[in-house]
Design a protein around this motif. Sequence first.
Motif, mmCIF file in Angstrom:
data_model
loop_
_atom_site.group_PDB
_atom_site.id
_atom_site.type_symbol
_atom_site.label_atom_id
_atom_site.label_comp_id
_atom_site.label_asym_id
_atom_site.label_seq_id
_atom_site.Cartn_x
_atom_site.Cartn_y
_atom_site.Cartn_z
ATOM 1 N N VAL A 25 15.512 49.744 84.969
ATOM 2 C CA VAL A 25 14.218 50.287 84.547
ATOM 3 C C VAL A 25 14.346 51.782 84.291
ATOM 4 O O VAL A 25 13.860 52.295 83.267
ATOM 5 C CB VAL A 25 13.141 49.998 85.609
ATOM 6 C CG1 VAL A 25 11.812 50.603 85.182
ATOM 7 C CG2 VAL A 25 12.987 48.493 85.837
ATOM 8 N N ARG A 26 15.000 52.487 85.188
ATOM 9 C CA ARG A 26 15.177 53.934 84.996
ATOM 10 C C ARG A 26 15.933 54.236 83.706
ATOM 11 O O ARG A 26 15.578 55.158 82.962
ATOM 12 C CB ARG A 26 15.942 54.538 86.180
ATOM 13 C CG ARG A 26 15.095 54.872 87.364
ATOM 14 C CD ARG A 26 15.898 55.683 88.379
ATOM 15 N NE ARG A 26 15.076 56.070 89.513
ATOM 16 C CZ ARG A 26 15.492 56.832 90.504
ATOM 17 N NH1 ARG A 26 16.739 57.287 90.499
ATOM 18 N NH2 ARG A 26 14.681 57.152 91.502
ATOM 19 N N ALA A 27 17.002 53.487 83.456
ATOM 20 C CA ALA A 27 17.825 53.760 82.278
ATOM 21 C C ALA A 27 17.012 53.612 80.998
ATOM 22 O O ALA A 27 17.091 54.450 80.089
ATOM 23 C CB ALA A 27 19.035 52.837 82.262
ATOM 24 N N GLU A 28 16.216 52.549 80.907
ATOM 25 C CA GLU A 28 15.394 52.363 79.717
ATOM 26 C C GLU A 28 14.281 53.399 79.648
ATOM 27 O O GLU A 28 13.969 53.920 78.568
ATOM 28 C CB GLU A 28 14.800 50.949 79.711
ATOM 29 C CG GLU A 28 13.813 50.673 78.581
ATOM 30 C CD GLU A 28 14.436 50.665 77.191
ATOM 31 O OE1 GLU A 28 13.673 50.664 76.198
ATOM 32 O OE2 GLU A 28 15.687 50.645 77.087
ATOM 33 N N ALA A 29 13.678 53.730 80.788
ATOM 34 C CA ALA A 29 12.635 54.758 80.800
ATOM 35 C C ALA A 29 13.198 56.097 80.339
ATOM 36 O O ALA A 29 12.516 56.859 79.634
ATOM 37 C CB ALA A 29 12.032 54.876 82.194
ATOM 38 N N VAL A 51 8.443 56.823 85.433
ATOM 39 C CA VAL A 51 7.266 57.342 84.732
ATOM 40 C C VAL A 51 7.735 58.135 83.514
ATOM 41 O O VAL A 51 8.697 58.904 83.588
ATOM 42 C CB VAL A 51 6.418 58.214 85.667
ATOM 43 C CG1 VAL A 51 5.324 58.948 84.906
ATOM 44 C CG2 VAL A 51 5.806 57.343 86.765
ATOM 45 N N VAL A 52 7.066 57.944 82.386
ATOM 46 C CA VAL A 52 7.454 58.578 81.122
ATOM 47 C C VAL A 52 6.294 59.424 80.609
ATOM 48 O O VAL A 52 5.577 59.020 79.688
ATOM 49 C CB VAL A 52 7.860 57.513 80.073
ATOM 50 C CG1 VAL A 52 8.418 58.178 78.808
ATOM 51 C CG2 VAL A 52 8.877 56.545 80.643
ATOM 52 N N GLY A 91 5.987 53.129 82.074
ATOM 53 C CA GLY A 91 6.959 52.641 83.044
ATOM 54 C C GLY A 91 6.709 51.205 83.425
ATOM 55 O O GLY A 91 7.657 50.423 83.625
ATOM 56 N N ARG A 92 5.457 50.816 83.514
ATOM 57 C CA ARG A 92 5.133 49.420 83.825
ATOM 58 C C ARG A 92 5.560 48.508 82.683
ATOM 59 O O ARG A 92 6.068 47.403 82.914
ATOM 60 C CB ARG A 92 3.627 49.287 84.094
ATOM 61 C CG ARG A 92 3.200 47.901 84.587
ATOM 62 C CD ARG A 92 1.750 47.889 84.996
ATOM 63 N NE ARG A 92 1.520 48.763 86.144
ATOM 64 C CZ ARG A 92 0.956 49.973 86.084
ATOM 65 N NH1 ARG A 92 0.549 50.462 84.906
ATOM 66 N NH2 ARG A 92 0.785 50.705 87.159
ATOM 67 N N ARG A 93 5.364 48.954 81.443
ATOM 68 C CA ARG A 93 5.814 48.142 80.307
ATOM 69 C C ARG A 93 7.339 47.984 80.322
ATOM 70 O O ARG A 93 7.867 46.906 80.009
ATOM 71 C CB ARG A 93 5.351 48.777 78.992
ATOM 72 C CG ARG A 93 3.871 48.584 78.708
ATOM 73 C CD ARG A 93 3.489 49.035 77.325
ATOM 74 N NE ARG A 93 3.425 50.484 77.214
ATOM 75 C CZ ARG A 93 2.330 51.208 77.466
ATOM 76 N NH1 ARG A 93 1.204 50.615 77.844
ATOM 77 N NH2 ARG A 93 2.355 52.514 77.340
ATOM 78 N N VAL A 94 8.040 49.044 80.682
ATOM 79 C CA VAL A 94 9.497 48.957 80.783
ATOM 80 C C VAL A 94 9.886 47.964 81.875
ATOM 81 O O VAL A 94 10.763 47.111 81.676
ATOM 82 C CB VAL A 94 10.108 50.342 81.073
ATOM 83 C CG1 VAL A 94 11.591 50.225 81.400
ATOM 84 C CG2 VAL A 94 9.895 51.279 79.887
ATOM 85 N N ALA A 95 9.243 48.062 83.033
ATOM 86 C CA ALA A 95 9.557 47.157 84.137
ATOM 87 C C ALA A 95 9.282 45.705 83.758
ATOM 88 O O ALA A 95 10.070 44.802 84.088
ATOM 89 C CB ALA A 95 8.762 47.558 85.378
#
Length: 303
Positions: free
Chosen positions: A53-57, A244-245, A290-294
Amino acid sequence: MLPVAPSSPPPAGDDPLAPLLDLAGVREAVDRARTACEELRWHEAFRRRWREVRAEADVRAARAGAAVDGARVPLDVLRGVATGVGRVGSGGDPGPAAGGDSADLRVAVGALRATALAATWRPDLGARAADALPPLGQVLARLHAAAGAGWLPEADLGRVRAGDAAPRDLTGLGAAPDGPAAAERLALLTRTVGTTRAPALVVAAVVHGELLAVRPFAAANGTVARAAARLLVCARGLDPTGAVVPEAGWAAAPLPYLATAARFATGTPEGVAAWIGACADAVVAGADEGRRVADAVLAGRLG
């Protein structure tokens, strides 16, 4: 903008950012940012797949941050660069598989490099104790060297502007202080961050706004300001997920972003409070991203 004049260090035991909590709407801004981050923390993806998740965020933060500066690159192109599918040649030049406008891609890849560097200072999710960040001045210099590599002169990387040389970016924010004055304000900002106990949102907002106002580097000041603010939001505990982005909120409304930053630069109570509130709104929007990424990580839908 800082409550203490740049030539005067804060008195021992006196927190120069504490009075900002009494500005209209600031405590409410701190609360809504905290609530959004707390709600994100309980997403199922953070149990086992928080690194993904962090990597994509991080990729989305770099892309959105570059878009704020007018450099628009497709997400899949920048994700390809991050994963090695898209190549960037020596000196930061886009390789044959990178795609996109070369000037825009250089800026976006610089933002990606700065974001990746900031990620090395973030505490792991669930870590009992986080390592202390280097002094802010060192962090900013290294972020700038990463952001500007390949498209700024090497002599400018990580160095505060010399003499009366004006910054080449963010010209809509008005005149910036000359090099010596910028270095002095940067030193004060570093001391302030090293001693303040203000909430993470306030600290990140002040660092972000001050860097936009002072523009200490020749260019890439916006990239450095946003990367530093996002790092502080995580490292100071507001967003332990690191997902968080806030840049997503800024990219959705770049003109209000710059207008509110200009109000912060005036140093008026109303301008400072409006900027901190806008930073809280960006954190809330960034928690939604961030929720969408998760969700996408759990569903295997990153593309």
